[in-house]
Every structure is written in C-alpha cells, then in structure tokens.
Design an enzyme around this catalytic site. Structure first.
Site, short mmCIF file in Angstrom:
data_model
loop_
_atom_site.label_atom_id
_atom_site.label_comp_id
_atom_site.label_asym_id
_atom_site.label_seq_id
_atom_site.Cartn_x
_atom_site.Cartn_y
_atom_site.Cartn_z
CD GLU A 51 0.64 -34.67 24.95
OE1 GLU A 51 0.09 -34.62 23.83
OE2 GLU A 51 1.64 -33.98 25.24
CG HIS B 178 8.11 12.19 10.27
ND1 HIS B 178 7.90 11.84 8.96
CD2 HIS B 178 9.37 11.79 10.55
CE1 HIS B 178 9.00 11.25 8.48
NE2 HIS B 178 9.90 11.22 9.42
CG ASN C 42 -6.09 6.73 6.02
OD1 ASN C 42 -6.40 5.54 6.14
ND2 ASN C 42 -6.66 7.53 5.15
CG ASP D 36 14.41 8.51 7.78
OD1 ASP D 36 14.15 7.49 8.43
OD2 ASP D 36 14.32 9.67 8.24
CD GLN E 51 12.20 10.56 13.81
OE1 GLN E 51 11.17 9.99 14.09
NE2 GLN E 51 12.85 10.33 12.69
CB SER F 140 8.08 8.71 13.51
OG SER F 140 9.41 8.31 13.25
CG HIS G 205 -1.83 -38.19 18.32
ND1 HIS G 205 -3.15 -37.87 18.27
CD2 HIS G 205 -1.16 -37.06 17.92
CE1 HIS G 205 -3.30 -36.61 17.86
NE2 HIS G 205 -2.10 -36.11 17.63
CE1 TYR H 118 -4.10 1.89 0.45
CE2 TYR H 118 -2.59 3.42 1.50
CZ TYR H 118 -3.81 3.16 0.91
OH TYR H 118 -4.73 4.16 0.78
CD GLU I 140 10.08 4.53 14.03
OE1 GLU I 140 9.68 5.54 14.66
OE2 GLU I 140 9.78 4.31 12.85
CG HIS I 141 14.36 6.22 14.01
ND1 HIS I 141 13.06 6.69 14.08
CD2 HIS I 141 14.53 5.77 12.75
CE1 HIS I 141 12.48 6.52 12.90
NE2 HIS I 141 13.34 5.96 12.07
#
Lengths: 427, 427
Positions: free
Chosen positions: A411, A258, A210, A357, A255, A233, A416, A127, A323-324
């Site tokens: 079991e 954004h 979104n 980036d 940052q 972010s 089995h 996407y 994240e960073h």
C-alpha cells in the site's frame, strides 16, 4: 383512497417516489437555523433567553425547570394517566432490557487477545416538543433505552411554556431524566450541541421536533450524534379475507389523524375486504374529532393494492419497507419469516398499532420513508458504543511481521511497516 | 511537536477545537455534486460514461469489470501479498463473527408475545478509491462485516483505470464482492443510490473517498444508508516511563505518513519519555520516504501533554476520544476499564497500531474527530436491521384497553383510542 395497479416492481417504485415526495420539505430554513446555532455558540444562556422572548413570548428567568414545578405536575396529573405511564414504563423497560449487549473477548492464537467493550454514551439530550405535539409516550420511548444502556446523564429540553402538560414532566421523572431545561427550537439543539453556561454539552441528541429542530439536528450532526430525522408517519397493512374491515379501518385511521402527510398502504388479496374497509373508513371517519386532518391524509396519501397471492403481498410490502406493519391474517405469526423490511410489526387481528405507540414495550421511534431498509427502531444499541481492543505479545507480532509488512509495503505505507519492524531485534 | 499545558478541561477543549478545524473542509463542492447526482439520476449509464471521459479520461465500454481482468489480477499478484490477504481475511472473519447478534422473543404476560428479528441489509455498495489511496485492506474491512451479516449482494465500485492494482481486485473477490463496476466519484455514489440500467440501487453505501465522494454520500443519505464521513486519521498514545521511545515514535509516525492533516496526541506522566520520543521522531523521520507529509503533520497537528498521574492521562484521553488509542504501559490490559471513548485500543508495548490496520481482525474503519463519544468501528451491526414485533390476543388487548386509551386521550389522539376500543365487543 387511491387504488394502484401494475407489476409489483412498478407499484413499489411509484409508492417509493410518493413517499419521498411526502418526506420532502421545501421550506428554506437552513440559513435561519445556521444563524441561530452561531448565536447560541457565541452568546450562550443570554442568546437562549433572547430567542425565548422572540419565539415563545416568555421571559425565562431560570433555564432549569424547578423541582416545585415538577412536584406540582405529580399533584395535577390524572391518576389513570399516571398509572398507565407507570405500567407502560415497566413494559418498555422489560423489552429494552432484552436488547442489552455484552462485550466479548477471544484469544485466536497464543499471545493474542481481541475483544469488544460495550460502553454507554456519557451524556444524552432529549428534545420534547411543546404544544399539541407534546407526547408523554415519546418521553418514555426516548429516555428509557438511554437509561437502560447506562447513560450517566440525561438532559431533557422543551420549549418554555406558561403551563406545562403535567404528564410530560411526570414521564420525564418516571423514566429517569436528570435535568429539565426550558428552551426549544434550533436554539435548544444548539445549547445541547455546544453547551452554555447553564446547559451542559451532550454527546447525542434524540427526540422529535419541527422543521427547525430537525434542520438544527442535521447541522450539528458530527459534533454530536443524533437519532434520525423522521418523515411523516406511515402504516402498511397486509390483510387477507380473514381480516375484520372495522379493525383494519380503525387502525389505518389511527395513523391518519397524526398529520395530513400521514400515509397508509393496504395490500390485500381479497377484493371484498378492500371494499369493506373503504366503507368502514367512511363510516368511522365521521365520528372522529380530527376528521379534517384524517380526510386530507386519506385523500392524498392512502393507497390500496390488490394482489393475487400471499407471496406477492409480502414481496410488495418488503419493497415499501413501512415504518409500521400490521399483518391482519389468522396465522400472522407464521409469516414473520417473510418480513425483510419494517420498523415494527403487529401480528394478528388484535394487535392494533397503537398498542406499540403506548404500551407493549417496543419502541415507537421508528424509521420512516423506506429507511427500514437500512435502519431500525430506536433502542439500547443507539446509546452504546462498541470499542475494539487488541493485545499482541512480542512472539505474536514477530509471527505476524511478514504478513503485515507485505501489506503495508504493497500500500506504499512504509512507516506502517517500520512500526512493526522496530519491534524485531534482528532488524 | 507542540506541548500543551493547562487544566485537563482546558487542554481537552483546545484539542477538540483543533480537531474540528482539521476536519473542516471549506471547498464548496456541494453545488457541483448536486448537479452530478441529478445528471446520473436522469441519464443513467450514459451519464456515468460521460463523467468517466471527463474526469478519468477513460472511455468505459463495459461498466462491469470483466472476469478476465479479475483472473489476470490473481495471476499478477505477489504471492506474499496474496497469502497475507488470505490470513488477514481469516482474522477479520473470526473477529467479526463474534459480533453476530441473535434475535429474541419473550412472553411478558399471557397472550402477549414481543420480539426482535435480526435481518441483514439486502444490498450494499462499497466505494473503493483509485490511485494511491486504493487500499486492499480497506476492501476487506468494508466487505467482510457485510458478508458475515448476511448481506445478499455486495456491489463494489472503483474509478475506471487503465490498469487496476491486482491486490484490490483480489481482495474484493476473496472477501465476497458479487460484482465490480468501474465508476468513481460522486457519479459512482449516485449510481449506487439511484440505480442505473446496469448498476443496481443499493440500500447502504460504505467506504472512504475524496471530498466529492464524501459530499455525495452526505447528500444521498436518507435515500440510502451510509457508514460515516471520516475526518483525518488520529492516534492517541498514553505512555508511562515503561514505554520504549523508539516504539512510540514509530507508531506515531505510522499515522503521520497518511496525510498532512493526520494527528497524533501523546499523553504521558514521564517528562523523560516525552523528550526521548521527540528525539526518536526526528531520528526516524529522516529515514521515511514520505518524510515531507509526515513532517508537515507533526509540525502542525501533533501535541504532547505531560500530566502528573495515570488517572489524569485517562481522563484527558477520554475527553479527546481518539480514533486509535495505544496504551503503552506494562500493565495496559488492566487499564481497559478506564477507557470510555476510543475507536480501537492497542494494548501494551508490542501492539503497534498497524496490526489493527491490516491484520488482527478488528476493523480499521473507525470514528474520527471525537465521534467515538457516540459512534463505533464499522462492524456487523452496521449491516443488519433490528425489526420489532408484537402480538396481543383478544384477552390481552382488553386487559390493556384502559391504560392505552387513557394515554391516547391524554395526547388528544382519539383515533388511537378508538382502534383499541373497536376490539371490545362491549363498547
């Protein structure tokens, strides 16, 4: 830019709660998205066209973006941007090739073979948002790892637009997208998840979007794979007295522009650095076209924490799990061992976060909101499957019979046990 | 056992829709679970004790299972079962060790370092159901990969019981669980996700559970990692005329006894084999203690498909993407190349699927409901994070400046460009 004080654990807890709050989305879009998913499942292409008229005010004749439009983009693109995309692509490819995994096989005992196959996911959908959030760099970051993994078909979708950003279409073709369709929003995600007359059903969907797109991805998850649902972010910076305040401030601001929800956390053991960075931020902020967004982000979500040791800077940042992560120290590389949680690390005074980036080749699709505690940057591993296999010959299964049936009976799973016993002629 | 006919695509579509239907759960438990999560977040240990009184009718004094209870389990366990668990453990360990990944580093150009660190997840929680669904084999399968990945602390939770199945506690200790707490259901998942006074917050939760547990896992996902939410168990068998009908029938039945929703799909190019398998199933079914469950599963969810070639058997089965795949052919190994989608493959006439459930060392936590199109067996890779890192020196960032700023300006992100430009003394 708020200063926080307290014990490491207290500060970490507070930062985590603030982060969760930022990632929270209270708008109740789930019902709307469910209706859209259902409508596309039933109505196929016609439903997609109806939504494009409704949401994008565009009458889409052909859902596929034509080769003519793509050719036009290659003519229209700024040559400097084209060259930059080509070089970024080469770097992203060479980095992600290092992530390629091989299968394995062993023979732990006579008559027994075990192994693991690596297979690419067959068909992937990416996407790509429209409008101002249409980033060609994100196209490269999503498509190239899939391509290197060996995905057979990569479908890109993007909202219908009167005029496409040339760099988006160029990035798609450069990185190996097989087909581009013009459909956006939850209806686009539905098309990828269920398939329509024109758009083939994919096995996994990646790419940002979104709240409608994110919600649709969550709802179709299980029928298709998804990458992750990213929050705002964030950047964490660990800096000591060797750091340049103007560099640190510039990176933090990259940052902030954004999103008003973007977050920056500066941890330092130098009080004078903290002060100097604050001064620099105010100075640089005034020069930014996106000053209003950045200022809101800073006032609401930025935090400075002063600690008394290098050890405690890393301890705190591992709890933040950013994240960073920038390590703005002379000997940054030597501190890699201390990092337990982060999406992507930038070492030393010259490795500004935007290098990652766009350009270095590491991926910029990263885990946010402290999810780097348990998840990783998008990579080749997200586009493969590991398939186990086993082969026992007759002697091997007879040798294992007693153990397997002991466990199966313990079991309460008699069938089995019987599936093993039927292979023993003496039973 | 219903026979399906049609084109491969038609059959695959129908099988997929049936599978989704089986995996669907209509009970509306989400509201109940949300309340439980909230109550534990607020109330901590006290809330856990209240739920145990309400749901398990047990007054839990100490949330931790004591060392005395664990010692008792080692005394009470059947020595044959203990031996089998130890040998299964060794096999699971040796297989999963093959999955260990190493980090990497490269220097793509002068002054540039890029790499990937591998870090274990710090703390993992494993859910183990109580009652008849308490499988010691599942304890091994969830814990051992985490241990091999290097997870520092592994917490197990299980519903409080008057008497614990010894093999469960023994399996936990053998495989390396650090601490066992007696709390089940959604409240147990809440405790792992948020932490309480006694139970530490974990980074990832794995392990099977009922609908309340599964729903709780879905709801806390994002704050913690989770493994997967599994649907009913399935087996796909590809068999030709070389297959033994009694073996195939026994293996199919081993799936059927799990659950009335369990599913088996037999694809064969031999009409006589199909008939013989049906006869064998009827014959063997009558000998099974869990006949009623197996019979319901067979009547509702089993499918036989006759195809006209080996090629089309694999084509169809790749579309089905089964959790377990048996290839009951003389030269099964040679057909590995044809498998694109499956959780775990069992090759040849002697590799009965229960070998993988218990013993061979491959994992039995597998993707169901066709999700093997995009996901894999639980493994070491589920307990590690890949952390990227990058280092550019001054000359390297100046060399890249033009490309990075071209892309940043093209995306309208001026502060990204400025973070690079500030490092150039000539700007």
């Amino acid at each position: 830019m708020k200063r926080l004080t307290g014990t490491t654990q207290e500060i970490a807890k507070r930062l985590y709660e603030e982060q969760l709050e930022l990632a929270k989305d209270n708008r109740d879009v789930e019902a709307v998205v469910r209706d859209i998913l259902e409508a596309v499942k039933e109505g196929g292409d016609e439903a997609l066209r109806a939504y494009s008229r409704q949401f994008d005010q565009i009458d889409v004749a052909d859902l596929a973006v034509s080769q003519a439009v793509i050719d036009e983009a290659f003519k229209a693109i700024d040559p400097a941007v084209l060259g930059a995309l080509e070089r970024a692509k080469a770097n992203i490819e060479s980095y992600h090739r290092l992530q390629l995994e091989k299968g394995f096989e062993d023979q732990p005992s006579k008559g027994v073979i075990r192994g693991q196959l690596i297979r690419p996911i067959e068909r992937v959908g990416v996407y790509v948002p429209g409008g101002t959030a249409a980033y060609p760099s994100s196209v490269l970051m999503n498509v190239i790892p899939a391509k290197i993994a060996g995905v057979k078909e990569i479908i890109m979708i993007t909202p219908p637009q009167k005029e496409y950003v040339p760099a988006i279409l160029v990035a798609a073709k450069l990185s190996g997208v097989d087909k581009i369709y013009q459909v956006g929003g939850a209806q686009g995600i539905a098309a990828l998840a269920y398939g329509t007359q024109t758009i083939p059903k994919v096995d996994k969907i990646t790419g940002p979007g979104n709240i409608y797109v994110a919600t649709a991805k969550k709802l179709v998850f299980g029928q298709v794979g998804i990458d992750m649902v990213a929050g705002p972010s964030e950047i964490g910076v660990i800096a000591d007295q060797s750091a340049r305040p103007d560099y640190v401030a510039a990176d933090l601001l990259s940052q902030a522009e954004h999103d008003v929800l973007a977050r920056a956390i500066l941890v330092t053991n130098s009080a004078s650095l903290a002060e100097a960075v604050e001064g620099e931020i105010e100075h640089q902020l005034q020069l930014l076209p996106r000053e209003a967004i950045a200022r809101a982000s800073i006032e609401n979500n930025w935090r400075i924490i002063l600690t008394d040791s290098v050890e405690s800077m890393f301890e705190l940042m591992n709890l933040v799990a950013p994240e960073h992560l920038e390590i703005a120290m002379d000997d940054a590389y030597d501190y890699l061992d201390k990092v337990e949680n982060a999406g992507s690390i930038f070492l030393g005074h010259f490795t500004s976060e935007p290098i990652g980036d766009y350009y270095a080749g590491t991926n910029h699709v990263l885990p946010t909101t402290a999810t780097s505690r348990f998840s990783s940057a998008l990579g080749v591993h997200d586009f493969i499957k590991r398939i186990q296999y086993t082969q026992y010959d007759k002697a091997a299964i007879l040798a294992a019979e007693q153990d397997i049936t002991s466990l199966a009976y313990a079991e309460g799973l008699q069938a089995h046990a019987k599936a093993i016993e039927v292979r023993n002629d003496n039973n």
